[in-house]
Design a protein around this motif. Structure first.
Motif, mmCIF file in Angstrom:
data_model
loop_
_atom_site.group_PDB
_atom_site.id
_atom_site.type_symbol
_atom_site.label_atom_id
_atom_site.label_comp_id
_atom_site.label_asym_id
_atom_site.label_seq_id
_atom_site.Cartn_x
_atom_site.Cartn_y
_atom_site.Cartn_z
ATOM 1 N N ALA A 252 0.834 -1.202 0.000
ATOM 2 C CA ALA A 252 0.000 0.000 0.000
ATOM 3 C C ALA A 252 0.873 1.258 0.000
ATOM 4 N N TYR A 253 1.937 1.219 0.765
ATOM 5 C CA TYR A 253 2.869 2.341 0.821
ATOM 6 C C TYR A 253 3.495 2.594 -0.549
ATOM 7 N N ARG A 254 3.973 1.533 -1.183
ATOM 8 C CA ARG A 254 4.602 1.673 -2.504
ATOM 9 C C ARG A 254 3.588 2.157 -3.546
ATOM 10 N N ALA A 255 2.390 1.596 -3.510
ATOM 11 C CA ALA A 255 1.359 2.005 -4.474
ATOM 12 C C ALA A 255 0.998 3.478 -4.287
ATOM 13 N N THR A 256 0.957 3.923 -3.042
ATOM 14 C CA THR A 256 0.646 5.325 -2.769
ATOM 15 C C THR A 256 1.756 6.241 -3.284
ATOM 16 N N LEU A 257 2.995 5.851 -3.074
ATOM 17 C CA LEU A 257 4.107 6.660 -3.554
ATOM 18 C C LEU A 257 4.106 6.772 -5.084
ATOM 19 N N VAL A 258 3.903 5.633 -5.753
ATOM 20 C CA VAL A 258 3.898 5.629 -7.217
ATOM 21 C C VAL A 258 2.721 6.441 -7.754
ATOM 22 N N THR A 259 1.529 6.184 -7.207
ATOM 23 C CA THR A 259 0.337 6.910 -7.660
ATOM 24 C C THR A 259 0.462 8.401 -7.362
ATOM 25 N N GLY A 260 0.967 8.732 -6.181
ATOM 26 C CA GLY A 260 1.144 10.136 -5.818
ATOM 27 C C GLY A 260 2.106 10.856 -6.736
ATOM 28 N N ALA A 261 3.204 10.188 -7.092
ATOM 29 C CA ALA A 261 4.172 10.804 -8.014
ATOM 30 C C ALA A 261 3.562 10.956 -9.404
ATOM 31 N N TRP A 262 2.840 9.939 -9.839
ATOM 32 C CA TRP A 262 2.237 9.968 -11.172
ATOM 33 C C TRP A 262 1.180 11.072 -11.275
ATOM 34 N N LEU A 263 0.360 11.226 -10.226
ATOM 35 C CA LEU A 263 -0.693 12.247 -10.231
ATOM 36 C C LEU A 263 -0.222 13.586 -9.658
ATOM 37 N N GLN A 264 1.045 13.633 -9.250
ATOM 38 C CA GLN A 264 1.658 14.836 -8.688
ATOM 39 C C GLN A 264 0.900 15.366 -7.463
ATOM 40 N N TRP A 265 0.604 14.437 -6.548
ATOM 41 C CA TRP A 265 -0.034 14.825 -5.303
ATOM 42 C C TRP A 265 0.966 15.539 -4.409
ATOM 43 N N PRO A 266 0.474 16.462 -3.595
ATOM 44 C CA PRO A 266 1.369 17.070 -2.601
ATOM 45 C C PRO A 266 1.791 16.011 -1.566
ATOM 46 N N GLU A 267 2.935 16.239 -0.968
ATOM 47 C CA GLU A 267 3.466 15.276 0.012
ATOM 48 C C GLU A 267 2.506 15.088 1.187
ATOM 49 N N THR A 268 1.773 16.119 1.547
ATOM 50 C CA THR A 268 0.815 16.039 2.653
ATOM 51 C C THR A 268 -0.280 15.020 2.358
ATOM 52 N N VAL A 269 -0.766 14.991 1.132
ATOM 53 C CA VAL A 269 -1.813 14.037 0.745
ATOM 54 C C VAL A 269 -1.273 12.617 0.806
ATOM 55 N N ILE A 270 -0.084 12.418 0.296
ATOM 56 C CA ILE A 270 0.529 11.076 0.325
ATOM 57 C C ILE A 270 0.694 10.602 1.768
ATOM 58 N N ASN A 271 1.204 11.480 2.635
ATOM 59 C CA ASN A 271 1.392 11.110 4.043
ATOM 60 C C ASN A 271 0.063 10.799 4.720
ATOM 61 N N LEU A 272 -0.979 11.552 4.408
ATOM 62 C CA LEU A 272 -2.297 11.306 4.985
ATOM 63 C C LEU A 272 -2.826 9.936 4.565
ATOM 64 N N ILE A 273 -2.660 9.594 3.303
ATOM 65 C CA ILE A 273 -3.118 8.283 2.825
ATOM 66 C C ILE A 273 -2.347 7.163 3.518
ATOM 67 N N ILE A 274 -1.054 7.335 3.689
ATOM 68 C CA ILE A 274 -0.240 6.325 4.376
ATOM 69 C C ILE A 274 -0.688 6.176 5.827
ATOM 70 N N ILE A 275 -1.007 7.277 6.483
ATOM 71 C CA ILE A 275 -1.498 7.222 7.874
ATOM 72 C C ILE A 275 -2.835 6.482 7.932
ATOM 73 N N ILE A 276 -3.696 6.700 6.956
ATOM 74 C CA ILE A 276 -4.984 5.983 6.910
ATOM 75 C C ILE A 276 -4.745 4.484 6.753
ATOM 76 N N TYR A 277 -3.832 4.080 5.870
ATOM 77 C CA TYR A 277 -3.497 2.657 5.718
ATOM 78 C C TYR A 277 -3.015 2.070 7.034
ATOM 79 N N LEU A 278 -2.079 2.762 7.676
ATOM 80 C CA LEU A 278 -1.550 2.258 8.943
ATOM 81 C C LEU A 278 -2.643 2.153 10.001
ATOM 82 N N GLY A 279 -3.520 3.148 10.061
ATOM 83 C CA GLY A 279 -4.632 3.100 11.018
ATOM 84 C C GLY A 279 -5.550 1.920 10.764
ATOM 85 N N PHE A 280 -5.876 1.676 9.497
ATOM 86 C CA PHE A 280 -6.743 0.544 9.166
ATOM 87 C C PHE A 280 -6.095 -0.772 9.586
#
Length: 175
Positions: free
Chosen positions: A119-147
């Motif tokens: 999930a972490y790797r997929a988020t990093l790749v997708t975030g880079a591809w869609l040019q998400w801000p680092e804050t959005v990527i970190n938030l998604i990673i925190i949601i994965y960890l929480g789940f």
């Protein structure tokens, strides 16, 4: 009826449920409850029928009835949690994920770490591809960890939920 006969009827009910024969399951559970109203296996079996019919409230009530007879009845605990979480899509996902993970026992930790990493790797790749801000990527990673942490403590959460509900529960013999 002899206890062996009731055990055979309950087993036949579970087999009928596995085949999707809801009417047979209900009939078998009702026939056991007519002879033994406190039979937790029959209460749970009937509860699964009610949950399959979309009556989560009745399924939860039947699960609590079974737990009032046998507070450690594993299938009654699962039924109650399923009924409780069935109305919430996220709760249902959480419950089913926890059920699958609990069946894996020894490989659970390895699988959880592997899924978090993927999930972490997929988020990093997708975030880079869609040019998400680092804050959005970190938030998604925190949601994965929480789940995954919530799913790791799934049984503890479910047990506390069951204990809380049992405190307020009063049984009735009308099924």
């Amino acid at each position: 009826w002899a206890p062996g006969d009731i055990d055979l009827l309950i087993e036949a009910g579970w087999q009928a449920r596995a085949r999707g024969e809801r009417g047979d399951v209900e009939q078998l559970a009702q026939s056991v409850l007519a002879q033994m109203p406190d039979n937790p296996d029959a209460l749970v079996l009937l509860g699964h029928v009610r949950l399959d019919q979309g009556d989560a409230k009745e399924a939860r009530y039947l699960a609590l009835s079974a737990l009032s007879v046998d507070a450690t009845h594993a299938e009654a605990l699962r039924l109650m949690a399923s009924a409780r979480l069935s109305g919430n899509p996220l709760g249902s996902l959480f419950w089913h994920y926890g059920r699958v993970m609990s069946g894996l026992k020894d490989t659970r930790l390895i699988l959880t770490i592997g899924l978090i990493y993927l999930a972490y790797r997929a988020t990093l790749v997708t975030g880079a591809w869609l040019q998400w801000p680092e804050t959005v990527i970190n938030l998604i990673i925190i949601i994965y960890l929480g789940f995954f942490l919530l799913s790791w403590f799934n049984q503890i959460i479910i047990n506390r939920m069951v204990q809380k509900e049992l405190k307020a529960f009063r049984i009735s013999r009308e099924y």
